[in-house]
Write a protein that holds these residues in place. Structure first.
Motif, PDB file in Angstrom:
ATOM      1  N   MET A 189       0.842  -1.169   0.000  1.00  0.00           N
ATOM      2  CA  MET A 189       0.000   0.000   0.000  1.00  0.00           C
ATOM      3  C   MET A 189       0.894   1.240   0.000  1.00  0.00           C
ATOM      4  O   MET A 189       1.994   1.226   0.535  1.00  0.00           O
ATOM      5  CB  MET A 189      -0.913  -0.016   1.223  1.00  0.00           C
ATOM      6  CG  MET A 189      -1.780   1.223   1.325  1.00  0.00           C
ATOM      7  SD  MET A 189      -3.190   1.041   2.412  1.00  0.00           S
ATOM      8  CE  MET A 189      -4.263   0.087   1.371  1.00  0.00           C
ATOM      9  N   ILE A 190       0.398   2.299  -0.552  1.00  0.00           N
ATOM     10  CA  ILE A 190       1.128   3.561  -0.617  1.00  0.00           C
ATOM     11  C   ILE A 190       0.435   4.571   0.302  1.00  0.00           C
ATOM     12  O   ILE A 190      -0.788   4.684   0.293  1.00  0.00           O
ATOM     13  CB  ILE A 190       1.174   4.097  -2.058  1.00  0.00           C
ATOM     14  CG1 ILE A 190       1.955   3.107  -2.936  1.00  0.00           C
ATOM     15  CG2 ILE A 190       1.803   5.477  -2.109  1.00  0.00           C
ATOM     16  CD1 ILE A 190       1.975   3.458  -4.396  1.00  0.00           C
ATOM     17  N   VAL A 191       1.237   5.279   1.114  1.00  0.00           N
ATOM     18  CA  VAL A 191       0.705   6.312   1.999  1.00  0.00           C
ATOM     19  C   VAL A 191       1.373   7.645   1.678  1.00  0.00           C
ATOM     20  O   VAL A 191       2.466   7.687   1.114  1.00  0.00           O
ATOM     21  CB  VAL A 191       0.907   5.958   3.487  1.00  0.00           C
ATOM     22  CG1 VAL A 191       0.141   4.703   3.864  1.00  0.00           C
ATOM     23  CG2 VAL A 191       2.375   5.812   3.822  1.00  0.00           C
ATOM     24  N   ASP A 192       0.717   8.726   2.055  1.00  0.00           N
ATOM     25  CA  ASP A 192       1.266  10.064   1.849  1.00  0.00           C
ATOM     26  C   ASP A 192       2.466  10.288   2.754  1.00  0.00           C
ATOM     27  O   ASP A 192       2.557   9.718   3.844  1.00  0.00           O
ATOM     28  CB  ASP A 192       0.207  11.129   2.158  1.00  0.00           C
ATOM     29  CG  ASP A 192      -0.956  11.103   1.170  1.00  0.00           C
ATOM     30  OD1 ASP A 192      -0.737  10.694   0.015  1.00  0.00           O
ATOM     31  OD2 ASP A 192      -2.065  11.473   1.574  1.00  0.00           O
ATOM     32  N   GLY A 193       3.370  11.157   2.320  1.00  0.00           N
ATOM     33  CA  GLY A 193       4.542  11.488   3.104  1.00  0.00           C
ATOM     34  C   GLY A 193       4.210  12.393   4.279  1.00  0.00           C
ATOM     35  O   GLY A 193       3.226  13.136   4.256  1.00  0.00           O
ATOM     36  N   GLN A 194       5.039  12.317   5.312  1.00  0.00           N
ATOM     37  CA  GLN A 194       4.877  13.154   6.502  1.00  0.00           C
ATOM     38  C   GLN A 194       6.245  13.709   6.879  1.00  0.00           C
ATOM     39  O   GLN A 194       7.202  12.948   7.046  1.00  0.00           O
ATOM     40  CB  GLN A 194       4.305  12.329   7.654  1.00  0.00           C
ATOM     41  CG  GLN A 194       4.180  13.087   8.952  1.00  0.00           C
ATOM     42  CD  GLN A 194       3.654  12.194  10.073  1.00  0.00           C
ATOM     43  OE1 GLN A 194       3.132  11.120   9.854  1.00  0.00           O
ATOM     44  NE2 GLN A 194       3.820  12.665  11.297  1.00  0.00           N
ATOM     45  N   THR A 195       6.349  15.020   7.012  1.00  0.00           N
ATOM     46  CA  THR A 195       7.606  15.660   7.372  1.00  0.00           C
ATOM     47  C   THR A 195       7.750  15.695   8.887  1.00  0.00           C
ATOM     48  O   THR A 195       6.799  16.030   9.605  1.00  0.00           O
ATOM     49  CB  THR A 195       7.664  17.092   6.803  1.00  0.00           C
ATOM     50  OG1 THR A 195       7.530  17.015   5.382  1.00  0.00           O
ATOM     51  CG2 THR A 195       8.977  17.769   7.148  1.00  0.00           C
ATOM     52  N   CYS A 196       8.938  15.346   9.360  1.00  0.00           N
ATOM     53  CA  CYS A 196       9.243  15.319  10.791  1.00  0.00           C
ATOM     54  C   CYS A 196      10.558  16.066  11.026  1.00  0.00           C
ATOM     55  O   CYS A 196      11.434  16.067  10.165  1.00  0.00           O
ATOM     56  CB  CYS A 196       9.420  13.882  11.278  1.00  0.00           C
ATOM     57  SG  CYS A 196       8.048  12.785  10.890  1.00  0.00           S
ATOM     58  N   SER A 197      10.688  16.671  12.199  1.00  0.00           N
ATOM     59  CA  SER A 197      11.928  17.336  12.584  1.00  0.00           C
ATOM     60  C   SER A 197      12.250  16.990  14.029  1.00  0.00           C
ATOM     61  O   SER A 197      11.351  16.936  14.873  1.00  0.00           O
ATOM     62  CB  SER A 197      11.797  18.853  12.470  1.00  0.00           C
ATOM     63  OG  SER A 197      11.651  19.242  11.142  1.00  0.00           O
ATOM     64  N   ILE A 226       8.865  10.790   6.211  1.00  0.00           N
ATOM     65  CA  ILE A 226       8.452   9.386   6.250  1.00  0.00           C
ATOM     66  C   ILE A 226       7.460   9.212   5.108  1.00  0.00           C
ATOM     67  O   ILE A 226       6.432   9.898   5.060  1.00  0.00           O
ATOM     68  CB  ILE A 226       7.778   9.023   7.593  1.00  0.00           C
ATOM     69  CG1 ILE A 226       8.676   9.332   8.791  1.00  0.00           C
ATOM     70  CG2 ILE A 226       7.326   7.560   7.579  1.00  0.00           C
ATOM     71  CD1 ILE A 226       9.931   8.515   8.887  1.00  0.00           C
ATOM     72  N   ARG A 227       7.797   8.316   4.182  1.00  0.00           N
ATOM     73  CA  ARG A 227       6.951   8.135   2.993  1.00  0.00           C
ATOM     74  C   ARG A 227       7.051   6.686   2.522  1.00  0.00           C
ATOM     75  O   ARG A 227       7.920   5.935   2.947  1.00  0.00           O
ATOM     76  CB  ARG A 227       7.393   9.085   1.883  1.00  0.00           C
ATOM     77  CG  ARG A 227       8.823   8.848   1.427  1.00  0.00           C
ATOM     78  CD  ARG A 227       9.137   9.600   0.149  1.00  0.00           C
ATOM     79  NE  ARG A 227      10.517   9.485  -0.251  1.00  0.00           N
ATOM     80  CZ  ARG A 227      11.061   8.427  -0.867  1.00  0.00           C
ATOM     81  NH1 ARG A 227      10.326   7.363  -1.147  1.00  0.00           N
ATOM     82  NH2 ARG A 227      12.337   8.425  -1.211  1.00  0.00           N
ATOM     83  N   VAL A 269      10.072   4.527   4.031  1.00  0.00           N
ATOM     84  CA  VAL A 269      11.449   4.992   4.159  1.00  0.00           C
ATOM     85  C   VAL A 269      11.439   6.314   4.909  1.00  0.00           C
ATOM     86  O   VAL A 269      10.443   7.045   4.908  1.00  0.00           O
ATOM     87  CB  VAL A 269      12.160   5.173   2.795  1.00  0.00           C
ATOM     88  CG1 VAL A 269      12.252   3.858   2.050  1.00  0.00           C
ATOM     89  CG2 VAL A 269      11.497   6.234   1.951  1.00  0.00           C
ATOM     90  N   ALA A 270      12.561   6.591   5.568  1.00  0.00           N
ATOM     91  CA  ALA A 270      12.800   7.898   6.180  1.00  0.00           C
ATOM     92  C   ALA A 270      13.874   8.558   5.330  1.00  0.00           C
ATOM     93  O   ALA A 270      14.992   8.050   5.241  1.00  0.00           O
ATOM     94  CB  ALA A 270      13.265   7.741   7.619  1.00  0.00           C
ATOM     95  N   GLU A 271      13.516   9.648   4.681  1.00  0.00           N
ATOM     96  CA  GLU A 271      14.436  10.310   3.758  1.00  0.00           C
ATOM     97  C   GLU A 271      14.847  11.674   4.295  1.00  0.00           C
ATOM     98  O   GLU A 271      14.000  12.510   4.594  1.00  0.00           O
ATOM     99  CB  GLU A 271      13.770  10.467   2.390  1.00  0.00           C
ATOM    100  CG  GLU A 271      14.675  11.090   1.353  1.00  0.00           C
ATOM    101  CD  GLU A 271      13.993  11.221   0.015  1.00  0.00           C
ATOM    102  OE1 GLU A 271      14.677  10.999  -1.001  1.00  0.00           O
ATOM    103  OE2 GLU A 271      12.784  11.539  -0.036  1.00  0.00           O
TER     104      GLU A 271
END
Length: 181
Positions: A1-9, A17-18, A73-75
């Motif tokens: 399944m594909i999920v939307d990305g989420q930006t984290c700091s 995280i995408r 993945v965490a990019e």
């Protein structure tokens, strides 16, 4: 399944995280090889059960097309810092559960990447009706065990003397599970 990305700091670094993409396959192969060599918390030694770029591409395709699997993945701006994978089961008697695994490059420990990968995976699992999430963790990986417990995981079983590490000693593997309420 594909999920939307989420930006984290956290602690001065920003990452997304995408879902894994086909163009990540080569880098994922290299990152996994590095992670395996950085710690004995993983099951493999460097190069064991090697997955090349084509192998990762196949995993990404399979997971993207499955409603029961999730590959994240965490990019960072410098590339992939870690990844996680949830693998569900297509057998009707086991569709209520899934296996979780995670790996983060040592240079990125302490930035909450493992925590974010776990949290996103659990949210996804809850949303699709997964009732039980399983994982394996080495008994000496106290930080990971503590994190998993914070998210409701409990020890379900202990595999005694399951792994022999470089010090020549045998270590237990803990099977932890989280049951959705």
């Amino acid at each position: 399944m594909i999920v939307d990305g989420q930006t984290c700091s956290r602690n001065g670094i920003t990452y997304v995280i995408r879902s894994a993409r086909l163009e990540d396959a080569s880098e994922l192969s290299a990152v996994r090889l590095l992670i395996d060599g950085e710690t004995e918390n993983m099951d493999r030694e460097p190069g064991e059960s090697y997955i090349d770029a084509d192998g990762f591409a196949q995993l990404i395709r399979t997971d993207a097309g499955s409603s029961r699997n999730l590959f994240l993945v965490a990019e960072t701006e410098r590339g992939i810092a870690g990844f996680s994978r949830v693998q569900g089961n297509e057998l009707k008697r086991f569709t209520h559960k899934a296996e979780f695994g995670v790996g983060v490059l040592k240079a990125y420990w302490g930035y909450g990447i493992g925590r974010q990968l776990l949290e996103r995976s659990l949210q996804w699992a809850d949303n699709i009706g997964i009732m039980k999430m399983n994982l394996n963790v080495l008994e000496s990986n106290i930080k990971a065990i503590s994190l998993y417990m914070k998210f409701g995981f409990e020890t379900e079983a202990v595999l005694k003397k399951d792994k022999r590490l470089s010090d020549g000693r045998y270590y237990n593997t803990i099977i932890m599970s989280r049951f959705r309420r």
